[in-house]
Design an enzyme around this catalytic site. Structure first.
Site, short mmCIF file in Angstrom:
data_model
loop_
_atom_site.label_atom_id
_atom_site.label_comp_id
_atom_site.label_asym_id
_atom_site.label_seq_id
_atom_site.Cartn_x
_atom_site.Cartn_y
_atom_site.Cartn_z
N HIS A 361 0.77 -0.88 0.04
CA HIS A 361 0.11 0.17 0.31
C HIS A 361 1.07 1.26 0.31
O HIS A 361 1.79 1.28 1.01
CB HIS A 361 -1.14 0.06 1.01
CG HIS A 361 -1.94 1.42 1.28
ND1 HIS A 361 -2.94 1.62 0.68
CD2 HIS A 361 -2.07 2.67 1.92
CE1 HIS A 361 -3.42 2.23 0.64
NE2 HIS A 361 -2.19 2.90 1.68
N ALA A 362 0.32 1.98 -1.00
CA ALA A 362 1.12 3.09 -1.19
C ALA A 362 1.62 4.52 0.24
O ALA A 362 0.37 4.57 0.56
CB ALA A 362 1.18 3.91 -2.69
N HIS A 391 1.09 12.09 -5.61
CA HIS A 391 0.24 12.06 -4.73
C HIS A 391 0.91 11.70 -2.93
O HIS A 391 1.77 13.04 -1.80
CB HIS A 391 -1.23 11.04 -3.91
CG HIS A 391 -1.49 11.50 -2.77
ND1 HIS A 391 -2.51 12.25 -2.38
CD2 HIS A 391 -1.29 10.41 -1.79
CE1 HIS A 391 -3.48 12.15 -0.94
NE2 HIS A 391 -2.61 10.54 -0.43
N GLU A 392 1.68 11.10 -2.92
CA GLU A 392 3.09 10.96 -1.96
C GLU A 392 4.06 12.07 -1.92
O GLU A 392 4.20 11.85 -0.51
CB GLU A 392 3.15 9.28 -2.32
CG GLU A 392 2.35 8.36 -2.35
CD GLU A 392 1.70 7.99 -0.73
OE1 GLU A 392 1.55 8.66 0.55
OE2 GLU A 392 0.30 7.74 -1.19
N HIS A 395 3.27 14.32 0.10
CA HIS A 395 3.28 14.58 1.72
C HIS A 395 5.19 14.49 1.66
O HIS A 395 4.90 15.38 3.23
CB HIS A 395 3.10 12.79 2.27
CG HIS A 395 1.68 12.31 2.27
ND1 HIS A 395 0.50 13.06 2.94
CD2 HIS A 395 0.93 11.43 1.39
CE1 HIS A 395 -0.71 12.69 3.27
NE2 HIS A 395 -0.30 11.10 2.00
N GLU A 419 -3.51 14.97 3.25
CA GLU A 419 -3.70 13.74 2.68
C GLU A 419 -4.14 15.51 0.68
O GLU A 419 -4.66 14.43 -0.57
CB GLU A 419 -5.18 13.12 2.41
CG GLU A 419 -4.78 11.73 3.67
CD GLU A 419 -3.40 11.61 3.16
OE1 GLU A 419 -3.56 10.95 2.19
OE2 GLU A 419 -2.92 10.80 4.25
N HIS A 521 -6.89 0.75 5.51
CA HIS A 521 -6.84 1.47 6.49
C HIS A 521 -8.17 1.18 8.10
O HIS A 521 -7.42 1.70 8.88
CB HIS A 521 -7.44 2.81 5.94
CG HIS A 521 -7.29 3.84 4.44
ND1 HIS A 521 -7.10 2.74 3.06
CD2 HIS A 521 -5.73 4.48 4.47
CE1 HIS A 521 -5.84 3.45 2.89
NE2 HIS A 521 -5.68 4.61 2.89
N TYR A 531 -9.66 11.87 4.22
CA TYR A 531 -9.34 11.47 2.87
C TYR A 531 -10.66 12.13 1.91
O TYR A 531 -10.78 13.01 1.04
CB TYR A 531 -9.80 9.96 2.68
CG TYR A 531 -7.99 9.70 2.63
CD1 TYR A 531 -6.81 9.70 2.12
CD2 TYR A 531 -7.86 8.56 3.75
CE1 TYR A 531 -5.71 8.73 2.60
CE2 TYR A 531 -7.01 8.05 4.48
CZ TYR A 531 -5.73 8.08 3.47
OH TYR A 531 -5.04 7.43 4.32
#
Length: 622
Positions: A361-362, A391-392, A395, A419, A521, A531
């Site tokens: 999971h990324a 997206h990552e 962060h 997020e 999750h 999210y």
């Protein structure tokens, strides 16, 4: 997103951001002076307590920072190499971390936040409310809780289902869900993945029991109330805020559901997918039916679309996993942000390693709250992972930006901000941007007649996701509050999925099923409201940034790539971290203090008009 600290969100007292209404004729300078004098007198009266609180917080932040670095490495080792040894090490580190967090939270109760300066009151509140899964101080509770959470994580990460004689992991099973159009195969694989979560149920129920005891000890009625206390407003006010935001965008989802169901009926017929009622969850191209873009070939609108396929184009251009990440980094640096450190490239897990079990999971990691940022992905060269990379990295760039804040402020303004950042950047992955980075040519850029098709692709990801996000934590709030007992876990899950998403399983579920556990999750204990909020905020950020850039065209065609002026204001928002209440941070970037779904409506307006026209003869709803 993974930030290995003991506080998972920026939390402040609601009274700290509430403003009293001053008399219309009062002189602002006089009021400011009077307020300053009053604050000074109050602080003088409580000078000893304030000094003690400050010393306590300095010690607490130092202890938390030190333990965070130890725990982060243990968790990273376990997530990237699942063995009995790494599981044990992660469990031990987690127990120490939980004990420390609970101890400091309880110790903080000696201080009255109402007499502390705003910055100290803010930090004190964050200490008390920021533990995701708290353990009570009962001997052995932290160790038991840590063993359970580590075990749940490992069970998910190592989950496999044997299909056609081959033991398949989640990546392989997901590929079948995304690409197969055989309803019997989809049903078999969908049901197969959910066998991995059945053994989790009893441990999950025990974890909830322990964590609620921990929340009670910290002064909360239940853990769901503790989670909902992290948004600068009372829990019941936050629930009402979520409902308000959902009401703004729900009509668009209902039209998308209606259109998609009709297309699936055309594809599969009445026996598989009726033209009325709910949609079969396994037909939507995603293991959890949270995003539907993988079935674009089935539901694409009858209008012109782009002449290129992004996945095919990435592969034709020789992209590999590293180049995918390099391209994502280049977007952020085009805005003026500093490049990622060399250690990012040396220490990240960008592809699935051979010979060991990992959690694919990324996620994005910050291992030292300074420069050691990393991502963990089993990256594949396709359009989905192209967006996921952006997206990552959002962060990681956020983590880097607030690294000079005090320890407790090294997180997002609230968890939805964290997020939203990368996805906000992802909204600028427009045809114009793809041409700028040479993935398509000038001649291949689609014209305005392709807008409906492009917006459909985006809506199948973004709009389809919103009610799923509500469902995950809606279910969990019921569980954590005690309203949903363990024997009703699965029934409650599907009741909510039907109510919010209009979805049903492909067949009746077994009595022992624990389908929520088949979503990372849930066993990973990652709050999911973030999210939903992020999907509201990313469009709000996008609209504000496009206005800053002077964009005058349709919102969905705006890209902020290479705009240093927007990047400067963007970076200022990131650098603030959790150092102030989130409405202040939101206002500085967008000009408003309230989260607002109207930017989504504006963004998708052409699609909404098309869907209404197409659905005119359909019986929408479920």
């Amino acid at each position: 997103m993974k930030r290995l600290t003991l506080t998972t969100s920026a939390i402040a007292l609601s009274f700290m951001i509430a403003a009293c209404t001053a008399p219309e004729k009062a002189d602002e300078a006089t009021l400011d002076t009077a307020e300053s004098v009053a604050v000074g007198v109050a602080e003088a009266d409580h000078s000893v307590e304030i000094a003690e609180a400050r010393a306590f917080l300095e010690r607490a932040e130092a202890e938390l920072a030190a333990q965070s670095r130890i725990a982060a490495q243990a968790y990273w080792n376990q997530a990237t190499n699942i063995t009995p040894e790494t599981n044990a090490a992660a469990a031990a580190a987690g127990a120490v971390s939980t004990k420390l967090a609970v101890s400091l939270a309880n110790e903080s109760k000696q201080f009255d936040v109402s007499v502390l300066p705003a910055d100290l009151a803010r930090k004190m509140t964050m200490l008390r409310t920021g533990i995701t899964i708290p353990a009570p101080s009962t001997p052995g509770a932290a160790e038991e809780l840590s063993q359970i959470t580590t075990g749940l994580d490992a069970t998910y990460g190592t989950g496999k289902f044997t299909y056609k004689g081959e033991a398949l992991n989640l990546d392989q099973l997901s590929t079948i869900i995304e690409t197969s159009r055989d309803p019997e195969e989809l049903k078999a694989v969908w049901e197969g993945w959910r066998t991995i979560s059945v053994p989790m149920k009893d441990d999950y129920a025990r974890m909830v029991e322990i964590a609620n005891e921990g929340a009670n000890e910290l002064g909360f009625e239940s853990l769901d109330q503790m989670w909902l206390s992290g948004y600068d407003m009372a829990p019941e006010e936050m629930e009402a805020e979520v409902q308000r935001l959902w009401t703004q965008v729900e009509p668009l989802y209902e039209e998308l559901h209606c259109f998609t169901r009709a297309k699936l009926n055309d594809e599969y017929g009445d026996d598989v997918q009726p033209r009325t009622g709910p949609i079969r969850a396994d037909l939507l191209g995603n293991m959890w039916a949270q995003q539907w873009s993988s079935i674009y070939d089935v539901v694409k609108p009858d209008v012109p679309g782009p002449s290129y396929d992004l996945t095919e184009r990435l592969q034709e251009k020789g992209y590999d996993a590293i180049k995918m990440v390099e391209t994502g980094e280049a977007f952020f640096t085009s805005l003026g942000l500093d490049p990622l450190p060399e250690t990012f490239w040396e220490r990240s897990m960008i592809v699935r390693p051979e010979g060991r079990e990992v959690v694919c999971h990324a996620s994005a990691w910050d291992l030292d709250d300074e420069e050691d940022v990393r991502i963990k992905m089993c990256t594949e060269v396709n359009s989905e992972d192209f967006y996921t990379v952006h997206h990552e990295l959002g962060h990681n760039f956020y983590q880097r930006a607030y690294k000079d804040q005090d320890y407790l402020y090294k997180t997002g303004a609230h968890d939805g901000f964290h997020e939203a950042i990368g996805d906000f950047v992802g909204l600028s992955i427009t045809p114009e941007y793809l041409e700028q980075i040479n993935l398509i040519t000038e001649e291949e850029k689609p014209g305005a007649d392709a807008d409906t098709a492009l917006l459909m692709q985006t809506a199948l990801d973004k709009i389809a996701f919103l009610p799923f996000a509500l469902t995950v934590d809606g279910w969990r709030w019921g569980v954590l509050s005690g309203e949903t007992a363990p024997d009703a876990y699965n029934t409650s899950w599907w009741d909510l999925r039907l109510k919010n998403q209009g979805l049903v399983p492909p067949a009746s579920r077994p009595a022992d099923a624990f389908d929520p556990g088949a979503k990372y999750h849930i066993p990973g204990n990652t709050p999911y409201l973030r999210y939903f909020l992020s999907y509201i905020l990313q469009f709000q950020f996008h609209k504000a940034a496009c206005e800053q850039a002077g964009w005058e065209g349709p919102l969905h065609r705006c890209s902020i790539y290479d705009n240093k002026e927007v990047g400067e204001r963007f970076n200022a928002m990131l650098e603030a971290g959790a150092s102030q209440p989130w409405p202040d941070t939101l206002e500085e970037f967008t000009g408003t203090r309230q989260m607002d779904g109207s930017a989504i409506i504006e963004y998708f307006d052409p699609l909404m008009l098309y869907l209404k026209d197409q659905n005119a003869t359909e019986s929408c709803g479920w």
